[in-house]
Design an enzyme around this catalytic site. Structure first.
Site, PDB file in Angstrom:
ATOM      1  N   TYR A 124       0.841  -1.191   0.000  1.00  0.00           N
ATOM      2  CA  TYR A 124       0.000   0.000   0.000  1.00  0.00           C
ATOM      3  C   TYR A 124       0.884   1.253   0.000  1.00  0.00           C
ATOM      4  O   TYR A 124       0.650   2.189  -0.759  1.00  0.00           O
ATOM      5  CB  TYR A 124      -0.925  -0.011   1.223  1.00  0.00           C
ATOM      6  CG  TYR A 124      -1.869   1.159   1.252  1.00  0.00           C
ATOM      7  CD1 TYR A 124      -3.075   1.130   0.560  1.00  0.00           C
ATOM      8  CD2 TYR A 124      -1.550   2.316   1.958  1.00  0.00           C
ATOM      9  CE1 TYR A 124      -3.940   2.216   0.570  1.00  0.00           C
ATOM     10  CE2 TYR A 124      -2.403   3.402   1.978  1.00  0.00           C
ATOM     11  CZ  TYR A 124      -3.588   3.347   1.282  1.00  0.00           C
ATOM     12  OH  TYR A 124      -4.434   4.428   1.286  1.00  0.00           O
ATOM     13  N   HIS A 135       1.333   4.196  -3.005  1.00  0.00           N
ATOM     14  CA  HIS A 135       1.068   5.615  -2.763  1.00  0.00           C
ATOM     15  C   HIS A 135       2.316   6.488  -2.871  1.00  0.00           C
ATOM     16  O   HIS A 135       2.205   7.718  -2.880  1.00  0.00           O
ATOM     17  CB  HIS A 135       0.357   5.808  -1.425  1.00  0.00           C
ATOM     18  CG  HIS A 135      -1.093   5.490  -1.529  1.00  0.00           C
ATOM     19  ND1 HIS A 135      -1.551   4.189  -1.522  1.00  0.00           N
ATOM     20  CD2 HIS A 135      -2.168   6.287  -1.711  1.00  0.00           C
ATOM     21  CE1 HIS A 135      -2.867   4.207  -1.679  1.00  0.00           C
ATOM     22  NE2 HIS A 135      -3.265   5.467  -1.799  1.00  0.00           N
ATOM     23  N   TYR A 189      -4.680  17.255   0.561  1.00  0.00           N
ATOM     24  CA  TYR A 189      -5.070  15.865   0.823  1.00  0.00           C
ATOM     25  C   TYR A 189      -3.857  15.072   1.295  1.00  0.00           C
ATOM     26  O   TYR A 189      -2.829  15.051   0.622  1.00  0.00           O
ATOM     27  CB  TYR A 189      -5.663  15.277  -0.453  1.00  0.00           C
ATOM     28  CG  TYR A 189      -6.153  13.843  -0.379  1.00  0.00           C
ATOM     29  CD1 TYR A 189      -6.600  13.273   0.802  1.00  0.00           C
ATOM     30  CD2 TYR A 189      -6.187  13.062  -1.523  1.00  0.00           C
ATOM     31  CE1 TYR A 189      -7.063  11.977   0.842  1.00  0.00           C
ATOM     32  CE2 TYR A 189      -6.657  11.757  -1.501  1.00  0.00           C
ATOM     33  CZ  TYR A 189      -7.079  11.230  -0.308  1.00  0.00           C
ATOM     34  OH  TYR A 189      -7.547   9.930  -0.276  1.00  0.00           O
ATOM     35  N   TRP A 243      -8.512   2.962 -10.174  1.00  0.00           N
ATOM     36  CA  TRP A 243      -7.741   3.075  -8.929  1.00  0.00           C
ATOM     37  C   TRP A 243      -8.483   2.433  -7.763  1.00  0.00           C
ATOM     38  O   TRP A 243      -7.907   1.662  -6.997  1.00  0.00           O
ATOM     39  CB  TRP A 243      -7.444   4.548  -8.632  1.00  0.00           C
ATOM     40  CG  TRP A 243      -6.628   4.738  -7.378  1.00  0.00           C
ATOM     41  CD1 TRP A 243      -7.102   5.006  -6.129  1.00  0.00           C
ATOM     42  CD2 TRP A 243      -5.210   4.657  -7.262  1.00  0.00           C
ATOM     43  NE1 TRP A 243      -6.065   5.109  -5.229  1.00  0.00           N
ATOM     44  CE2 TRP A 243      -4.887   4.895  -5.900  1.00  0.00           C
ATOM     45  CE3 TRP A 243      -4.182   4.410  -8.158  1.00  0.00           C
ATOM     46  CZ2 TRP A 243      -3.579   4.896  -5.428  1.00  0.00           C
ATOM     47  CZ3 TRP A 243      -2.878   4.411  -7.679  1.00  0.00           C
ATOM     48  CH2 TRP A 243      -2.589   4.645  -6.334  1.00  0.00           C
TER      49      TRP A 243
END
Length: 118
Positions: free
Chosen positions: A18, A22, A41, A76
């Site tokens: 993960y 990212h 964000y 995504w």
């Protein structure tokens, strides 16, 4: 601008992958998020997989709808769904738990200023 904080749970056995995904989000996804109103964000990940997200946006509902209208978001979210637990059949971008904001320093300081107590 509204501040939104949310929580998800990453599968413990998928944490490293993960983080890798990212570290290099698809350029089209980055542009789509910005275009849909996702500002400032960030994602924060605890070692046990607790994921906290933070975004500033005029409307989280409109920001989510803007992303739902894009092809890149569908791809995504489909790839990311396998990283999470307890989504209840939802995709990660709609299956998160939104947290209630109970304190914001700048808001309280502004209130003091407006009352003349600053």
């Amino acid at each position: 601008m509204r501040r939104v904080c949310f929580q998800l749970q990453v599968r413990p056995d998928r944490i490293e992958e993960y983080k890798t995904r990212h570290a290099a989000v698809w350029p089209d996804m980055l542009r789509a998020l910005a275009h849909a109103g996702w500002q400032n964000y960030s994602l924060f990940l605890r070692p046990d997989g607790l994921l906290i997200g933070y975004v500033e946006t005029p409307s989280i509902e409109q920001a989510q709808a803007g992303m739902a209208a894009t092809e890149v978001n569908a791809r995504w979210q489909a790839e990311m769904a396998e990283f999470f637990v307890d989504l209840g059949g939802a995709m990660p971008d709609t299956g998160f738990v939104q947290l209630e904001e109970v304190f914001h320093l700048e808001d309280q300081l502004a209130a003091l200023e407006s009352e003349g107590r600053g």
